[in-house]
Write a protein that holds these residues in place. Sequence first.
Motif, mmCIF file in Angstrom:
data_model
loop_
_atom_site.group_PDB
_atom_site.id
_atom_site.type_symbol
_atom_site.label_atom_id
_atom_site.label_comp_id
_atom_site.label_asym_id
_atom_site.label_seq_id
_atom_site.Cartn_x
_atom_site.Cartn_y
_atom_site.Cartn_z
ATOM 1 N N SER A 9 4.448 -10.610 -31.058
ATOM 2 C CA SER A 9 3.886 -11.152 -29.824
ATOM 3 C C SER A 9 2.471 -10.634 -29.645
ATOM 4 O O SER A 9 2.197 -9.452 -29.844
ATOM 5 C CB SER A 9 4.731 -10.757 -28.616
ATOM 6 N N LYS A 10 1.556 -11.530 -29.252
ATOM 7 C CA LYS A 10 0.181 -11.108 -28.991
ATOM 8 C C LYS A 10 0.063 -10.280 -27.716
ATOM 9 O O LYS A 10 -0.927 -9.581 -27.501
ATOM 10 C CB LYS A 10 -0.726 -12.343 -28.866
ATOM 11 N N TYR A 11 1.090 -10.339 -26.864
ATOM 12 C CA TYR A 11 0.981 -9.730 -25.543
ATOM 13 C C TYR A 11 1.911 -8.538 -25.370
ATOM 14 O O TYR A 11 2.126 -8.072 -24.262
ATOM 15 C CB TYR A 11 1.272 -10.796 -24.481
ATOM 16 N N ARG A 12 2.441 -8.029 -26.488
ATOM 17 C CA ARG A 12 3.395 -6.930 -26.425
ATOM 18 C C ARG A 12 2.756 -5.655 -25.884
ATOM 19 O O ARG A 12 3.439 -4.811 -25.301
ATOM 20 C CB ARG A 12 3.976 -6.696 -27.828
ATOM 21 N N HIS A 13 1.441 -5.519 -26.052
ATOM 22 C CA HIS A 13 0.773 -4.283 -25.644
ATOM 23 C C HIS A 13 -0.160 -4.492 -24.448
ATOM 24 O O HIS A 13 -1.053 -3.659 -24.207
ATOM 25 C CB HIS A 13 -0.013 -3.696 -26.805
ATOM 26 N N VAL A 14 0.018 -5.569 -23.707
ATOM 27 C CA VAL A 14 -0.804 -5.779 -22.515
ATOM 28 C C VAL A 14 -0.639 -4.602 -21.558
ATOM 29 O O VAL A 14 0.474 -4.114 -21.326
ATOM 30 C CB VAL A 14 -0.397 -7.091 -21.814
ATOM 31 N N PHE A 15 -1.744 -4.120 -21.005
ATOM 32 C CA PHE A 15 -1.675 -3.017 -20.057
ATOM 33 C C PHE A 15 -2.518 -3.339 -18.826
ATOM 34 O O PHE A 15 -3.469 -4.125 -18.883
ATOM 35 C CB PHE A 15 -2.156 -1.707 -20.694
ATOM 36 N N GLY A 16 -2.159 -2.727 -17.706
ATOM 37 C CA GLY A 16 -2.903 -2.905 -16.470
ATOM 38 C C GLY A 16 -3.906 -1.786 -16.274
ATOM 39 O O GLY A 16 -3.571 -0.608 -16.386
ATOM 40 N N ARG A 17 -5.156 -2.153 -15.972
ATOM 41 C CA ARG A 17 -6.225 -1.173 -15.768
ATOM 42 C C ARG A 17 -6.611 -1.151 -14.283
ATOM 43 O O ARG A 17 -7.021 -2.175 -13.727
ATOM 44 C CB ARG A 17 -7.450 -1.534 -16.614
ATOM 45 N N SER A 18 -6.459 0.001 -13.665
ATOM 46 C CA SER A 18 -6.783 0.133 -12.244
ATOM 47 C C SER A 18 -8.302 0.181 -12.046
ATOM 48 O O SER A 18 -9.078 0.234 -13.010
ATOM 49 C CB SER A 18 -6.118 1.383 -11.672
ATOM 50 N N THR A 19 -8.715 0.218 -10.784
ATOM 51 C CA THR A 19 -10.135 0.207 -10.430
ATOM 52 C C THR A 19 -10.464 1.414 -9.567
ATOM 53 O O THR A 19 -9.676 1.789 -8.689
ATOM 54 C CB THR A 19 -10.486 -1.083 -9.657
#
Length: 375
Positions: A9-19
């Motif tokens: 999957s291309k999105y297996r390592h998607v992560f959220g970056r805070s601000t």
Amino acid sequence: MAGRFVRSSKYRHVFGRSTKKELCYDNLHISKNAWDSNIIKVNPQYLSVNWEAGGGGAFAVIPVSERGRLPERIPLFRGHTAVVLDTEWSPFNDSLIASGSDDGKVFIWVVPNGFTLHYDEEERPTDVAPVLKLAGHARKVGHVLFHPSAECVLATSSGDYTVKLWDVSTAASNHTLKHGDVVQSMAWSTNGSMLVTTCRDKKLRIWDPRQQMAVHEIPGHSGAKNSRAVWLTGDVGGDKIATTGFSKMSDRQLGHWDLKNLADGPVGGFQMLDSISGVCMPFWDEGTKCLYLAGKGDGNIRYFEYENNDFIFLSEYKSSDPQRGVAFLPKRGVSVHENEVMRGFKTVNDSYIEPISFIVPRRVLLFHPSLAVNL
């Protein structure tokens, strides 16, 4: 190692970056009303925020580019005589917005050209008035939703147990969809030919708006708390629906439904998420076929990839700051050069809004055509 493999999957390592706090939208007076809505809405140009205001209802519009601490006095969008419960940006015009209120009215507004929240000290901010007023509901208007493919069509749900469809160009409503109780959420299909609603009577309904009748009516989540529904689009074919709700034991659940086999219930049964009491707000990403679930009262946003008729858990953005409202930017507003696939906005402590970028990690932060194909 026999029998061990990793799902591709291309999105297996998607992560959220805070601000960082200084790059958030600070010094806000977010509405504390308990009505179950998303509180904030966003498009590539503006954020709308239900505002805690005296002397009638109001909401604020914040240019997305104006981050940081906002002035003590800002122009508000005033006109309702009671608290604003929901807003919705037009998908065809980034300056056009609708609002629904506890006063039973629906107003249409246009953001002025060159709109800004920053004024000279000698100037006083001028509030914005509505350009159109729609009256027809007998009780409060809890949700407003523009049609995805017909520019002047607006759906509104009310405490009078109805959903009305409005022609904004004529200020007329010629279609009314009657329910058995208060509507808790609604979502259009991709082409706008059908509408799904969840209701306090625990029924999931699929509507053909032209016939003003429910073509399907089935039992939904059995719990007493609110449920939500979102239409799945993209390669899924538009024939699936995802719902979030609660079991009789107050466990949060996720379900997905096949319109061809609605009578069989959710595919594979309801998936238990956790036992947290806050409503789960679902957001569907058409390009990546990922579902984001943001819980009210907790600070986490978990995301799933839809594949082979199942939601596969990818990961979870975790934060100690609880959220009451969440909105996701339309895909045309994300930063493809930073490999950003989604951007969310969450309210924090009813005083500021924090952007969260969901990014596919790559060795070099450059344009990747393999990701952009799905944006």
